[in-house]
Design a protein around this motif. Structure first.
Motif, PDB file in Angstrom:
ATOM      1  N   TYR A   1       3.534   9.302   1.783  1.00 25.26           N
ATOM      2  CA  TYR A   1       2.878   8.136   1.178  1.00 25.26           C
ATOM      3  C   TYR A   1       1.379   8.392   1.013  1.00 25.26           C
ATOM      4  O   TYR A   1       0.784   8.048  -0.017  1.00 25.26           O
ATOM      5  CB  TYR A   1       3.098   6.896   2.046  1.00 25.26           C
ATOM      6  N   GLU A   2       0.757   8.990   2.026  1.00 20.81           N
ATOM      7  CA  GLU A   2      -0.674   9.283   1.936  1.00 20.81           C
ATOM      8  C   GLU A   2      -0.972  10.213   0.766  1.00 20.81           C
ATOM      9  O   GLU A   2      -1.976  10.044   0.064  1.00 20.81           O
ATOM     10  CB  GLU A   2      -1.155   9.914   3.242  1.00 20.81           C
ATOM     11  N   GLN A   3      -0.110  11.195   0.557  1.00 16.70           N
ATOM     12  CA  GLN A   3      -0.309  12.109  -0.560  1.00 16.70           C
ATOM     13  C   GLN A   3      -0.182  11.392  -1.896  1.00 16.70           C
ATOM     14  O   GLN A   3      -0.975  11.599  -2.809  1.00 16.70           O
ATOM     15  CB  GLN A   3       0.715  13.245  -0.486  1.00 16.70           C
ATOM     16  N   VAL A   4       0.816  10.551  -2.001  1.00 11.15           N
ATOM     17  CA  VAL A   4       1.027   9.827  -3.253  1.00 11.15           C
ATOM     18  C   VAL A   4      -0.155   8.902  -3.554  1.00 11.15           C
ATOM     19  O   VAL A   4      -0.546   8.718  -4.710  1.00 11.15           O
ATOM     20  CB  VAL A   4       2.345   9.025  -3.182  1.00 11.15           C
ATOM     21  N   LEU A   5      -0.757   8.351  -2.497  1.00  8.54           N
ATOM     22  CA  LEU A   5      -1.880   7.418  -2.664  1.00  8.54           C
ATOM     23  C   LEU A   5      -3.239   8.106  -2.577  1.00  8.54           C
ATOM     24  O   LEU A   5      -4.268   7.426  -2.503  1.00  8.54           O
ATOM     25  CB  LEU A   5      -1.816   6.334  -1.578  1.00  8.54           C
TER      26      LEU A   5
ATOM     27  N   GLY B   1      12.039  -0.185   4.085  1.00 13.18           N
ATOM     28  CA  GLY B   1      10.859  -1.040   4.120  1.00 13.18           C
ATOM     29  C   GLY B   1       9.716  -0.563   4.986  1.00 13.18           C
ATOM     30  O   GLY B   1       8.637  -1.163   4.973  1.00 13.18           O
ATOM     31  N   ALA B   2       9.896   0.528   5.739  1.00 16.22           N
ATOM     32  CA  ALA B   2       8.834   0.984   6.640  1.00 16.22           C
ATOM     33  C   ALA B   2       7.612   1.465   5.865  1.00 16.22           C
ATOM     34  O   ALA B   2       6.471   1.244   6.284  1.00 16.22           O
ATOM     35  CB  ALA B   2       9.354   2.097   7.545  1.00 16.22           C
ATOM     36  N   GLY B   3       7.836   2.119   4.724  1.00 17.42           N
ATOM     37  CA  GLY B   3       6.714   2.577   3.912  1.00 17.42           C
ATOM     38  C   GLY B   3       5.922   1.418   3.341  1.00 17.42           C
ATOM     39  O   GLY B   3       4.679   1.438   3.323  1.00 17.42           O
ATOM     40  N   ALA B   4       6.618   0.391   2.887  1.00 17.43           N
ATOM     41  CA  ALA B   4       5.940  -0.791   2.356  1.00 17.43           C
ATOM     42  C   ALA B   4       5.110  -1.469   3.446  1.00 17.43           C
ATOM     43  O   ALA B   4       3.952  -1.853   3.222  1.00 17.43           O
ATOM     44  CB  ALA B   4       6.970  -1.764   1.784  1.00 17.43           C
ATOM     45  N   ALA B   5       5.687  -1.609   4.632  1.00 14.27           N
ATOM     46  CA  ALA B   5       4.959  -2.237   5.739  1.00 14.27           C
ATOM     47  C   ALA B   5       3.728  -1.423   6.113  1.00 14.27           C
ATOM     48  O   ALA B   5       2.659  -1.985   6.396  1.00 14.27           O
ATOM     49  CB  ALA B   5       5.889  -2.390   6.942  1.00 14.27           C
ATOM     50  N   TRP B   6       3.863  -0.103   6.115  1.00  7.71           N
ATOM     51  CA  TRP B   6       2.715   0.754   6.438  1.00  7.71           C
ATOM     52  C   TRP B   6       1.613   0.614   5.386  1.00  7.71           C
ATOM     53  O   TRP B   6       0.425   0.552   5.727  1.00  7.71           O
ATOM     54  CB  TRP B   6       3.175   2.208   6.538  1.00  7.71           C
ATOM     55  N   CYS B   7       1.980   0.575   4.118  1.00  8.63           N
ATOM     56  CA  CYS B   7       0.985   0.437   3.046  1.00  8.63           C
ATOM     57  C   CYS B   7       0.218  -0.878   3.173  1.00  8.63           C
ATOM     58  O   CYS B   7      -1.009  -0.915   3.015  1.00  8.63           O
ATOM     59  CB  CYS B   7       1.667   0.518   1.683  1.00  8.63           C
ATOM     60  N   VAL B   8       0.928  -1.959   3.455  1.00  6.83           N
ATOM     61  CA  VAL B   8       0.265  -3.260   3.596  1.00  6.83           C
ATOM     62  C   VAL B   8      -0.675  -3.251   4.794  1.00  6.83           C
ATOM     63  O   VAL B   8      -1.813  -3.735   4.725  1.00  6.83           O
ATOM     64  CB  VAL B   8       1.314  -4.384   3.736  1.00  6.83           C
ATOM     65  N   ASP B   9      -0.222  -2.690   5.892  1.00  3.93           N
ATOM     66  CA  ASP B   9      -1.035  -2.663   7.109  1.00  3.93           C
ATOM     67  C   ASP B   9      -2.250  -1.758   6.967  1.00  3.93           C
ATOM     68  O   ASP B   9      -3.321  -2.044   7.509  1.00  3.93           O
ATOM     69  CB  ASP B   9      -0.169  -2.197   8.282  1.00  3.93           C
ATOM     70  N   THR B  10      -2.112  -0.670   6.211  1.00  5.43           N
ATOM     71  CA  THR B  10      -3.178   0.330   6.126  1.00  5.43           C
ATOM     72  C   THR B  10      -4.145   0.074   4.981  1.00  5.43           C
ATOM     73  O   THR B  10      -5.354   0.300   5.118  1.00  5.43           O
ATOM     74  CB  THR B  10      -2.564   1.740   5.965  1.00  5.43           C
TER      75      THR B  10
END
Length: 486
Positions: free
Chosen positions: A272-276, A294-303
């Motif tokens: 995810y970090e690479q994509v963003l 949903g773990a990636g979505a939750a991480w993106c919102v939190d980060t």
């Protein structure tokens, strides 16, 4: 009857004071080295001493010295080697002992191989927990040695044993609790299981119990462009709902010089970090295609604190799971939607769309085209589609250029990250294999391995042999001014 000569077995007795003295001296050496060099320096010095003594032990003729060397080796294996398991440091140690081991090979413990000078192991070999390769045997009280050769890309699963004189030709798979008898030669690209080992044919397919009647009804009613990978993916989401190890379902990303034995999705988050990497989500309206568990979505919102973040998936079971796990997170929501049919959002309402390892399961080219059209419709001008997936070099499957056929998306950045994805799969091989062995029925394990892209599967080998490549791409939607200029 002829008179037989009297044979008397002689058992060598080791004096008790020899044992006490060797134990005392080895522990004094251990404490002295760590007192002098500290934790890090002492470990390095002790390893060098253990390797040097192992190399010269065959020239020692004094029993007490042999016992001291044995004690030092045992202390080294007990206090230092457990920290080297599943790392390239253990491979370097084996090489120092005299083993011939190729690149990108991973072993779990110092006890995985014995008789190091007799071991020849190729590239990309994986040994799982409890596996042992040995170069010696006792036959009618006679100690015998024979070399062992393990070819490239072999996978030896948990508690399998390879006896002396064996030769695995390459790309062999030994299933758990398999015994390869002495001097056996395994042809390349074969699978083996049992005691003694017997060749078996494994078909990478769903078992009959996997696809239920309801699955087929769904398939006929609206999932006609999604292949059996999706049905399997839906099954994972609906059944394995309480397993913390399965938070992420992407392949992951790892820097080539890193190795972190992590079970919490570290490498999946790095993807995810690479994509963003060059795009910020802060205060943006974000849409994620096929959001998985949903773990990636939750991480993106939190980060990254977006204004809103919506994860979509065509599976109701997947969305139910995501809502149950992450419904309490502000600005995060999940919706059932099929991206190859219709995205239920207004025109030009989204700033950023994430699509991580989704398009390879879309199937027909018409589905890719429809997906691209929907992306263009809901993206605002200068909005981004952040995409990553693998593409086959022969033109089959999804291509990066399939997404820009209508000339409304511009490729801003395109990077081949195949090696990093393969490295991540190598690192995660043990943890994901352990998960499969613990939670998946034996008849379904091979398909789970294929789905996870583990070493030895077709997906992994296609990337390793460059029949497919894994890309991350940043697409930007053209503005009206761009279109008029063109």
């Amino acid at each position: 009857m002829p008179v037989r000569p009297k044979v008397q077995d002689q058992i060598e007795v080791i004096p008790f004071w020899h044992t006490c003295l060797s134990h005392y001296i080895s522990k004094c050496i251990l404490l002295s080295i760590y007192s002098f060099g500290g934790i890090a320096g002492g470990s390095i010095i002790y390893t060098m001493i253990a390797c040097g003594l192992y190399r010269c032990r065959s020239y020692i003729r004094y029993q007490i010295i042999e016992q001291i060397i044995t004690r030092i080796s045992q202390d080294h294996a007990q206090f230092i080697c457990p920290f080297l398991g599943n790392t390239q440091w253990l491979i370097r140690l084996f090489r120092a002992y005299g083993a011939h081991i190729g690149e990108n090979t991973i072993m779990p413990a110092i006890f995985s191989i014995t008789d190091y000078h007799l071991m020849t192991i190729g590239d990309d070999v994986r040994l799982h927990v409890g596996t042992q390769i040995q170069g010696h045997s006792f036959e009618q009280r006679i100690f015998k040695l024979a070399p062992v050769s393990i070819g490239n890309s072999c996978v030896l699963m948990s508690y399998s044993i390879v006896m002396p004189g064996c030769k695995l030709m390459g790309n062999n798979r030994l299933y758990p609790l398999t015994l390869i008898m002495k001097n056996d030669q395994l042809p390349p690209d074969t699978h083996w299981k049992g005691v003694p080992a017997q060749s078996c044919i494994v078909k990478a397919r769903l078992s009959q119990s996997t696809i239920t009647h309801d699955d087929l009804v769904k398939y006929q009613q609206g999932y006609d462009t999604i292949n059996k990978l999706f049905l399997w993916y839906e099954r994972i989401a609906s059944i394995y709902t309480n397993v913390n190890e399965l938070q992420f379902m992407n392949y992951g990303y790892a820097d080539m010089d890193e190795y972190i034995n992590d079970h919490t999705g570290y490498y999946s988050r790095k993807l995810y970090e690479q994509v963003l990497a060059n795009v910020t989500l802060t205060d943006k309206n974000v849409l994620e295609i096929n959001c998985g568990r949903g773990a990636g979505a939750a991480w993106c919102v939190d980060t990254h604190a977006p204004h809103s973040y919506i994860g979509i998936d065509p599976s109701q079971d997947v969305i139910n799971l995501c809502q149950r796990l992450y419904s309490a997170i502000p600005r995060l929501s999940f919706v059932v939607a099929n991206p190859t049919k219709h995205l239920p959002f207004e025109n030009e309402s989204t700033d950023i769309i994430l699509c991580i390892e989704a398009t390879h399961a879309f199937g027909e080219p018409v589905a890719i085209t429809q997906f691209a059209n929907e992306v263009i419709r809901v993206l605002r001008p200068n909005g981004y589609l952040l995409w990553c997936d693998f593409c086959y070099m022969d033109g089959s499957g999804t291509s990066v250029y399939d997404l820009i056929e209508n000339d409304e998306l511009i490729i801003e950045e395109k990077i081949n990250i195949t090696k990093n994805v393969l490295h991540a799969l190598d690192i995660q091989n043990k943890s994901r294999t352990d998960f499969i062995q613990r939670y998946i029925q034996p008849e379904e394990q091979e398909y789970f391995r294929l789905f996870a892209g583990l070493p030895g599967t077709q997906v992994y080998e296609d990337m390793r042999q460059e029949r497919s490549q894994y890309w991350r791409v940043v697409f930007r939607k053209k503005t009206t001014a761009n279109m008029l200029t063109i």
